[in-house]
Design a protein around this motif. Structure first.
Motif, PDB file in Angstrom:
ATOM      1  N   GLY A 217       0.845  -1.178   0.000  1.00  0.00           N
ATOM      2  CA  GLY A 217       0.000   0.000   0.000  1.00  0.00           C
ATOM      3  C   GLY A 217       0.884   1.232   0.000  1.00  0.00           C
ATOM      4  N   LEU A 218       0.278   2.388   0.143  1.00  0.00           N
ATOM      5  CA  LEU A 218       1.032   3.638   0.088  1.00  0.00           C
ATOM      6  C   LEU A 218       2.102   3.733   1.179  1.00  0.00           C
ATOM      7  CD1 LEU A 218      -1.926   6.028  -0.727  1.00  0.00           C
ATOM      8  CD2 LEU A 218       0.103   5.708  -2.159  1.00  0.00           C
ATOM      9  N   ASP A 219       1.817   3.168   2.349  1.00  0.00           N
ATOM     10  CA  ASP A 219       2.805   3.239   3.426  1.00  0.00           C
ATOM     11  C   ASP A 219       4.094   2.515   3.043  1.00  0.00           C
ATOM     12  OD1 ASP A 219       1.580   0.720   3.482  1.00  0.00           O
ATOM     13  OD2 ASP A 219       1.443   0.626   5.670  1.00  0.00           O
ATOM     14  N   GLU A 220       3.957   1.312   2.464  1.00  0.00           N
ATOM     15  CA  GLU A 220       5.141   0.572   2.048  1.00  0.00           C
ATOM     16  C   GLU A 220       5.770   1.196   0.803  1.00  0.00           C
ATOM     17  OE1 GLU A 220       8.171  -1.876   2.532  1.00  0.00           O
ATOM     18  OE2 GLU A 220       6.455  -1.817   3.914  1.00  0.00           O
ATOM     19  N   ASN A 221       4.943   1.740  -0.095  1.00  0.00           N
ATOM     20  CA  ASN A 221       5.478   2.455  -1.251  1.00  0.00           C
ATOM     21  C   ASN A 221       6.427   3.559  -0.810  1.00  0.00           C
ATOM     22  OD1 ASN A 221       2.412   2.463  -3.305  1.00  0.00           O
ATOM     23  ND2 ASN A 221       3.896   0.840  -2.897  1.00  0.00           N
ATOM     24  N   ALA A 222       6.036   4.299   0.229  1.00  0.00           N
ATOM     25  CA  ALA A 222       6.881   5.394   0.722  1.00  0.00           C
ATOM     26  C   ALA A 222       8.200   4.861   1.258  1.00  0.00           C
ATOM     27  CB  ALA A 222       6.141   6.177   1.805  1.00  0.00           C
ATOM     28  N   ARG A 223       8.151   3.732   1.958  1.00  0.00           N
ATOM     29  CA  ARG A 223       9.390   3.142   2.487  1.00  0.00           C
ATOM     30  C   ARG A 223      10.293   2.671   1.342  1.00  0.00           C
ATOM     31  NH1 ARG A 223       5.764   1.696   6.811  1.00  0.00           N
ATOM     32  NH2 ARG A 223       4.980  -0.167   5.745  1.00  0.00           N
ATOM     33  N   VAL A 224       9.695   2.075   0.319  1.00  0.00           N
ATOM     34  CA  VAL A 224      10.475   1.617  -0.838  1.00  0.00           C
ATOM     35  C   VAL A 224      11.134   2.795  -1.539  1.00  0.00           C
ATOM     36  CG1 VAL A 224      10.303   0.585  -3.147  1.00  0.00           C
ATOM     37  CG2 VAL A 224       9.133  -0.476  -1.208  1.00  0.00           C
ATOM     38  N   LEU A 225      10.388   3.850  -1.773  1.00  0.00           N
ATOM     39  CA  LEU A 225      10.934   5.016  -2.463  1.00  0.00           C
ATOM     40  C   LEU A 225      12.055   5.667  -1.655  1.00  0.00           C
ATOM     41  CD1 LEU A 225       7.645   6.563  -3.893  1.00  0.00           C
ATOM     42  CD2 LEU A 225       9.446   5.385  -5.175  1.00  0.00           C
ATOM     43  N   ARG A 226      11.919   5.661  -0.342  1.00  0.00           N
ATOM     44  CA  ARG A 226      12.978   6.215   0.502  1.00  0.00           C
ATOM     45  C   ARG A 226      14.266   5.398   0.355  1.00  0.00           C
ATOM     46  NH1 ARG A 226       9.949   7.377   4.308  1.00  0.00           N
ATOM     47  NH2 ARG A 226       9.937   5.385   5.395  1.00  0.00           N
ATOM     48  N   ARG A 227      14.146   4.081   0.361  1.00  0.00           N
ATOM     49  CA  ARG A 227      15.323   3.218   0.183  1.00  0.00           C
ATOM     50  C   ARG A 227      15.933   3.391  -1.202  1.00  0.00           C
ATOM     51  NH1 ARG A 227      15.853  -1.424   3.415  1.00  0.00           N
ATOM     52  NH2 ARG A 227      17.805  -1.758   2.247  1.00  0.00           N
ATOM     53  N   LEU A 228      15.103   3.463  -2.218  1.00  0.00           N
ATOM     54  CA  LEU A 228      15.605   3.633  -3.578  1.00  0.00           C
ATOM     55  C   LEU A 228      16.300   4.982  -3.748  1.00  0.00           C
ATOM     56  CD1 LEU A 228      12.659   2.133  -5.659  1.00  0.00           C
ATOM     57  CD2 LEU A 228      14.887   1.085  -5.215  1.00  0.00           C
ATOM     58  N   GLY A 229      15.782   5.992  -3.072  1.00  0.00           N
ATOM     59  CA  GLY A 229      16.431   7.297  -3.109  1.00  0.00           C
ATOM     60  C   GLY A 229      17.817   7.237  -2.500  1.00  0.00           C
ATOM     61  N   GLU A 230      17.951   6.511  -1.395  1.00  0.00           N
ATOM     62  CA  GLU A 230      19.248   6.361  -0.743  1.00  0.00           C
ATOM     63  C   GLU A 230      20.236   5.621  -1.635  1.00  0.00           C
ATOM     64  OE1 GLU A 230      18.153   4.324   2.789  1.00  0.00           O
ATOM     65  OE2 GLU A 230      17.279   6.094   3.764  1.00  0.00           O
ATOM     66  N   LEU A 231      19.717   4.739  -2.506  1.00  0.00           N
ATOM     67  CA  LEU A 231      20.568   3.961  -3.413  1.00  0.00           C
ATOM     68  C   LEU A 231      20.887   4.707  -4.713  1.00  0.00           C
ATOM     69  CD1 LEU A 231      18.951   0.404  -3.080  1.00  0.00           C
ATOM     70  CD2 LEU A 231      21.112   1.201  -2.090  1.00  0.00           C
ATOM     71  N   GLY A 232      20.317   5.883  -4.892  1.00  0.00           N
ATOM     72  CA  GLY A 232      20.592   6.664  -6.093  1.00  0.00           C
ATOM     73  C   GLY A 232      19.705   6.344  -7.280  1.00  0.00           C
ATOM     74  N   TYR A 233      18.565   5.688  -7.036  1.00  0.00           N
ATOM     75  CA  TYR A 233      17.675   5.298  -8.127  1.00  0.00           C
ATOM     76  C   TYR A 233      16.558   6.313  -8.395  1.00  0.00           C
ATOM     77  CZ  TYR A 233      19.757   0.738  -8.851  1.00  0.00           C
ATOM     78  OH  TYR A 233      20.630  -0.264  -9.184  1.00  0.00           O
ATOM     79  N   ILE A 234      16.529   7.385  -7.621  1.00  0.00           N
ATOM     80  CA  ILE A 234      15.511   8.415  -7.818  1.00  0.00           C
ATOM     81  C   ILE A 234      16.193   9.757  -8.038  1.00  0.00           C
ATOM     82  CG2 ILE A 234      13.591   9.662  -6.771  1.00  0.00           C
ATOM     83  CD1 ILE A 234      12.863   7.138  -5.277  1.00  0.00           C
ATOM     84  N   GLY A 235      15.801  10.420  -9.122  1.00  0.00           N
ATOM     85  CA  GLY A 235      16.327  11.740  -9.434  1.00  0.00           C
ATOM     86  C   GLY A 235      15.188  12.728  -9.620  1.00  0.00           C
ATOM     87  N   GLU A 236      15.545  13.906 -10.021  1.00  0.00           N
ATOM     88  CA  GLU A 236      14.546  14.969 -10.177  1.00  0.00           C
ATOM     89  C   GLU A 236      13.488  14.611 -11.210  1.00  0.00           C
ATOM     90  OE1 GLU A 236      14.720  19.638 -11.474  1.00  0.00           O
ATOM     91  OE2 GLU A 236      16.307  18.887 -10.149  1.00  0.00           O
ATOM     92  N   GLY A 237      13.878  13.865 -12.255  1.00  0.00           N
ATOM     93  CA  GLY A 237      12.930  13.540 -13.315  1.00  0.00           C
ATOM     94  C   GLY A 237      12.271  12.187 -13.196  1.00  0.00           C
TER      95      GLY A 237
END
Length: 276
Positions: A217-237
């Protein structure tokens, strides 16, 4: 790359096939149908559900041009192998891609052979190549590079995918609950490059994702996105898309708009198209 969300519903679809709840009846009356999950990326399909006929008809997708299929797992809503007996002979002429390559785990391969053994003609079988793959393999075909990842789901060796083509990167994360640590470790060892698109299982939407769940759900989605951001998989675009909704989560327009605003995501709908 052209990405089309042909289907954005969970296994039962919306409205659910056998359901008589108030929400499903409202969808029948007012619209908001969500068919079973399928993602089309150029000539590559991620999964192949029983709603394929509807997808081709409703959205003008040329299934004769599909050259490759990645199968996430063996569940019927993601892999309806019976339809492949119709891919040739008198059932299909002038196909743009006469050959088809299936990339799938061992359990899904078993489903393919079980589903087609009675009706698949030999001349059609010769045009379909079955490639058995496991988690954490690197595949190359037709300009695509695909890394198979491990999911948390109720099937044998369920797969997630990191898909790359023409300098673009798509991380496909469903069906799955919390992403296994082995998958994060594998991603951490790859090139640190932001994704252009991340697709997230959001079956539960606003409901809590419980430990050991096979969806998010959205709660776990947020946790996943936070981890992916820490790994460098999320950028401005990076575009972040939630999909695979269940009728139990009641994904109304108001509920999805709220999710988009609060979580910075895009709520997919059937037929949604993105150009990367």
């Amino acid at each position: 790359m052209k990405v089309v969300y042909l289907g954005t519903g969970a296994a039962e679809g919306i409205p659910a096939l056998f359901c008589n709840c108030e929400y499903c009846n409202r969808v029948r009356a007012e619209g908001g149908v969500r068919s079973r999950s399928q993602l089309l990326i150029d000539e590559l399909s991620v999964d192949f559900p029983p709603d394929g006929f509807y997808h081709a008809l409703r959205y003008g997708a040329d299934f004769s041009a599909i050259r490759y299929i990645l199968v996430s797992h063996s569940h019927m809503d993601h892999f309806y192998a019976h339809d492949f007996v119709l891919r040739g002979y008198k059932y299909a002429a002038d196909m743009r891609s006469p050959l088809l390559d299936l990339y799938l785990n061992e359990e899904s391969a078993e489903v393919f052979y079980e589903s087609t053994r009675r009706e698949l003609r030999e001349d059609i079988a010769k045009t379909i190549a079955v490639h058995k793959v496991k988690s954490f393999e690197k595949l190359r075909f037709g300009g695509f590079t695909v890394h198979t990842l491990k999911a948390q789901h109720s099937s044998r060796d369920p797969l997630l995918f990191l898909i790359e083509k023409d300098g673009k990167r798509i991380l496909h994360l469903h069906d799955t609950g919390a992403i296994p640590e082995e998958t994060y470790a594998y991603l951490a060892a790859l090139e640190k490059k932001p994704c252009d698109l991340i697709t997230l299982d959001c079956t539960f939407l606003w409901d809590e994702t419980k430990a050991g769940a096979r969806h998010m759900g959205l709660d776990e989605n947020a946790r996943v996105l936070r981890r992916l951001g820490e790994l460098g998989y999320i950028g401005e675009g990076t575009q972040k898309v939630i999909t695979h909704f269940s009728h139990n989560s009641r994904p109304t327009q108001e509920s999805l708009k709220r999710a988009e605003c609060e979580y910075g995501v895009i709520a997919a709908y059937d037929g949604m198209t993105l150009e990367l």
